[in-house]
Design a protein around this motif. Structure first.
Motif, short mmCIF file in Angstrom:
data_model
loop_
_atom_site.label_atom_id
_atom_site.label_comp_id
_atom_site.label_asym_id
_atom_site.label_seq_id
_atom_site.Cartn_x
_atom_site.Cartn_y
_atom_site.Cartn_z
N VAL A 195 1.99 -3.73 -8.92
CA VAL A 195 1.28 -5.00 -9.01
C VAL A 195 1.89 -5.95 -7.98
O VAL A 195 3.10 -6.20 -8.00
CB VAL A 195 1.39 -5.63 -10.40
CG1 VAL A 195 0.64 -6.97 -10.45
CG2 VAL A 195 0.87 -4.68 -11.47
N GLY A 196 1.07 -6.43 -7.06
CA GLY A 196 1.55 -7.41 -6.09
C GLY A 196 1.20 -8.81 -6.57
O GLY A 196 0.03 -9.13 -6.77
N GLU B 281 0.83 -1.20 0.00
CA GLU B 281 0.00 0.00 0.00
C GLU B 281 0.87 1.26 0.00
O GLU B 281 0.61 2.21 -0.75
CB GLU B 281 -0.94 0.00 1.21
CG GLU B 281 -2.07 -1.01 1.12
CD GLU B 281 -3.10 -0.67 0.07
OE1 GLU B 281 -2.97 0.35 -0.63
OE2 GLU B 281 -4.07 -1.44 -0.08
N ALA B 282 1.90 1.26 0.83
CA ALA B 282 2.80 2.42 0.88
C ALA B 282 3.53 2.60 -0.44
O ALA B 282 3.66 3.72 -0.97
CB ALA B 282 3.80 2.27 2.03
N ALA B 283 4.01 1.49 -1.00
CA ALA B 283 4.72 1.56 -2.29
C ALA B 283 3.78 2.02 -3.39
O ALA B 283 4.14 2.85 -4.23
CB ALA B 283 5.32 0.20 -2.62
N GLY B 284 2.55 1.47 -3.39
CA GLY B 284 1.59 1.85 -4.43
C GLY B 284 1.27 3.33 -4.40
O GLY B 284 1.18 3.98 -5.46
N ARG B 285 1.11 3.89 -3.19
CA ARG B 285 0.82 5.32 -3.07
C ARG B 285 1.97 6.16 -3.63
O ARG B 285 1.76 7.11 -4.40
CB ARG B 285 0.58 5.70 -1.61
CG ARG B 285 -0.78 5.30 -1.06
CD ARG B 285 -1.05 5.98 0.27
NE ARG B 285 -0.07 5.62 1.27
CZ ARG B 285 -0.19 4.58 2.09
NH1 ARG B 285 -1.25 3.80 2.01
NH2 ARG B 285 0.73 4.33 2.99
N LEU B 286 3.20 5.81 -3.23
CA LEU B 286 4.35 6.60 -3.67
C LEU B 286 4.60 6.44 -5.16
O LEU B 286 4.88 7.42 -5.86
CB LEU B 286 5.60 6.17 -2.87
CG LEU B 286 6.88 6.96 -3.16
CD1 LEU B 286 6.67 8.45 -2.87
CD2 LEU B 286 8.05 6.42 -2.33
N LEU B 287 4.49 5.22 -5.67
CA LEU B 287 4.72 5.01 -7.10
C LEU B 287 3.70 5.75 -7.95
O LEU B 287 4.02 6.29 -9.00
CB LEU B 287 4.70 3.52 -7.41
CG LEU B 287 5.85 2.69 -6.85
CD1 LEU B 287 5.64 1.20 -7.13
CD2 LEU B 287 7.19 3.15 -7.40
N ARG B 288 2.45 5.80 -7.46
CA ARG B 288 1.42 6.53 -8.21
C ARG B 288 1.76 8.00 -8.32
O ARG B 288 1.53 8.63 -9.36
CB ARG B 288 0.07 6.34 -7.52
CG ARG B 288 -1.10 6.96 -8.27
CD ARG B 288 -2.42 6.60 -7.61
NE ARG B 288 -2.69 5.16 -7.72
CZ ARG B 288 -3.73 4.57 -7.14
NH1 ARG B 288 -4.59 5.28 -6.41
NH2 ARG B 288 -3.92 3.27 -7.30
N HIS C 5 -4.09 0.56 -3.35
CA HIS C 5 -3.16 1.31 -4.18
C HIS C 5 -2.30 0.41 -5.07
O HIS C 5 -1.29 0.87 -5.60
CB HIS C 5 -2.26 2.19 -3.29
CG HIS C 5 -3.04 3.21 -2.50
ND1 HIS C 5 -3.60 4.33 -3.07
CD2 HIS C 5 -3.38 3.24 -1.19
CE1 HIS C 5 -4.23 5.02 -2.14
NE2 HIS C 5 -4.12 4.39 -0.99
N PHE C 6 -2.69 -0.83 -5.22
CA PHE C 6 -1.97 -1.73 -6.11
C PHE C 6 -2.94 -2.78 -6.63
O PHE C 6 -4.03 -2.97 -6.09
CB PHE C 6 -0.78 -2.39 -5.40
CG PHE C 6 -1.19 -3.36 -4.30
CD1 PHE C 6 -1.30 -4.72 -4.54
CD2 PHE C 6 -1.46 -2.91 -3.01
CE1 PHE C 6 -1.67 -5.61 -3.54
CE2 PHE C 6 -1.82 -3.79 -2.00
CZ PHE C 6 -1.94 -5.14 -2.27
N THR C 7 -2.54 -3.44 -7.69
CA THR C 7 -3.31 -4.55 -8.24
C THR C 7 -2.74 -5.86 -7.69
O THR C 7 -1.53 -6.04 -7.65
CB THR C 7 -3.22 -4.56 -9.78
OG1 THR C 7 -3.68 -3.30 -10.28
CG2 THR C 7 -4.06 -5.68 -10.36
N LYS C 8 -3.61 -6.75 -7.26
CA LYS C 8 -3.15 -8.00 -6.65
C LYS C 8 -3.45 -9.18 -7.58
O LYS C 8 -4.55 -9.30 -8.12
CB LYS C 8 -3.85 -8.21 -5.31
CG LYS C 8 -3.45 -9.46 -4.55
CD LYS C 8 -3.98 -9.37 -3.12
CE LYS C 8 -3.83 -10.65 -2.36
NZ LYS C 8 -4.87 -11.65 -2.70
N VAL C 9 -2.45 -10.04 -7.74
CA VAL C 9 -2.58 -11.23 -8.58
C VAL C 9 -2.19 -12.44 -7.74
O VAL C 9 -1.12 -12.46 -7.13
CB VAL C 9 -1.67 -11.15 -9.83
CG1 VAL C 9 -1.75 -12.44 -10.64
CG2 VAL C 9 -2.04 -9.95 -10.69
#
Length: 414
Positions: A40-41, A26-33, A61-65
């Motif tokens: 993508v996790g 979640e933290a990575a997704g926010r910053l990368l956005r 904040h990321f897509t999960k697979v």
């Protein structure tokens, strides 16, 4: 990025995405956005050694697979995992892939895919040199593998030192891999303390107790903790209780040991999901990690975020960066029962104000090692100029692949 186009999609591969991973993603997704990228996790399976982890919430904040919905990670064949990872990466087409370690099937598959498709590969690692006995031939293979990565995101200072020894440039290594959701543990522990009497009565917990959370396996060294607790009880007028959360193969023998030592008041709550853990952290007086070896020890992060003083084995990887001896806790040799017993007595005899100050110091220290640091470290690793061009792409040779497969059977999972 040294003139290169900014990466647009970042895949982060884990065996499973549990609560620890969710907070980081979640933290990575926010910053990368914010930087114009997406995360993508990719998890191999939902199941970790028979446990389905409580996720608390879904991804925002990321897509999960998920590659295998109803399979236990431990029961997957290597070929199954490799094929599934390659298929997922082919479909996702990430510009960057971050993956844990070098000795797991998904690690080898992801690295191979990156080198084949000219994508950046980021190593995520909690390994340090003294985790286990090291063999020259397997270290040689590791060095060959580590050189295939563009950058690394590692736990802390000993993990960085080991990564440098394996051939990664210091400038391409960033700290912050081992993080938990600090805000969650802080807020939930405070909420429990605000209704302390209610929760103590509901859970049957004493007014003061040492807390340990671990799998009941040999390396967690709970037998030494129980022996030290027995000695501690014999020399303190009003001893604290001991609460041991967890489960595992040694559960029966540990309970027999406690009975043989005539300790009838140890509380064994069993394995607790993340939604329940803050109740125990919030009501504990101090936390103990007694491991014989531990690459990091994320339960220490949890305890510190919950505002507890800590007693931590000097074999745990986190102690180098998180435990300031005498300021937020004490370090001990996990093979020295007497030292641990003495430290338990010392903690008991400290003034309440002193223990509370140590707990606040824990919060202050761990605040610098939360999910935001993971995200910042990942972004910094992404921004390292790639060391691999298509014309210079370096797939592992057949001989190296075979050597690596054999080495995995030994020590490369560390």
């Amino acid at each position: 990025l040294g003139g290169e186009a900014i990466s647009r999609k970042v895949a982060i591969v884990w065996a499973w995405i549990g609560p620890y991973h969710l907070a980081r993603l979640e933290a990575a997704g926010r910053l990368l956005r914010q930087e114009g990228m997406s995360a993508v996790g990719i998890e191999i399976t939902r199941w970790d050694g028979g446990y389905q982890r409580d996720m608390q919430r879904g991804p925002e904040h990321f897509t999960k697979v998920t590659l295998f919905e109803n399979r236990d990670y431990e029961n997957l064949a290597c070929k199954e995992t490799v094929k599934a990872v390659h298929r997922a990466l082919d479909e996702t087409r990430p510009d960057v892939v971050a993956v844990v370690g070098w000795g797991f099937p998904e690690s080898r598959a992801s690295l191979y895919w990156c080198r084949k498709h000219n994508s950046r590969a980021i190593l995520m690692s909690a390994s340090k040199k003294d985790d286990s006995r090291r063999f020259g031939w397997s270290e040689w293979v590791k060095r060959r593998l580590v050189r295939q990565y563009d950058a690394a995101l590692v736990g802390g200072s000993p993990q960085k030192a080991y990564c440098v020894e394996l051939g990664m440039s210091q400038e391409n290594i960033f700290l912050g891999y081992d993080a938990v959701d600090n805000a969650y543990f802080d807020q939930e522990a405070r909420a429990v303390r605000s209704k302390e009497k209610l929760w103590r009565n509901r859970l049957g917990l004493p007014d003061h107790f040492f807390l340990a959370c671990a799998r009941f396996i040999r390396v967690k060294n709970l037998n030494t903790l129980i022996e030290a607790y027995a000695r501690y009880r014999s020399r303190v007028r009003s001893p604290w209780g001991l609460v041991v959360c967890g489960s595992g193969e040694l559960e029966s023998s540990l309970k027999h040991q406690a009975s043989d030592l005539h300790i009838e008041d140890i509380i064994w709550p069993g394995f607790r999901q993340i939604r329940d853990l803050p109740k125990y952290y919030g009501l504990a007086s101090a936390f103990v990690l007694s491991s014989l070896k531990d690459t990091w020890g994320l339960v220490v992060n949890e305890a510190m975020a919950s505002g507890l003083p800590v007693l931590v084995s000097n074999r745990a990887g986190c102690h180098y960066d998180l435990v300031e001896d005498g300021r937020n806790g004490f370090l001990f040799d996990p093979n020295d029962v007497e030292e641990l017993a003495n430290l338990m007595a010392r903690m008991t005899q400290l003034a309440q104000e002193t223990r509370e100050a140590m707990g606040e110091n824990s919060r202050e220290i761990i605040s610098k090692w939360g999910p935001d640091r993971f995200a910042a470290g990942l972004l910094a690793a992404i921004q390292v100029p790639s060391a691999f061009k298509k014309q210079r792409g370096s797939l592992l040779s057949g001989l190296e692949q075979r050597l690596f497969a054999h080495a995995t059977l030994w020590s490369l999972k560390k």
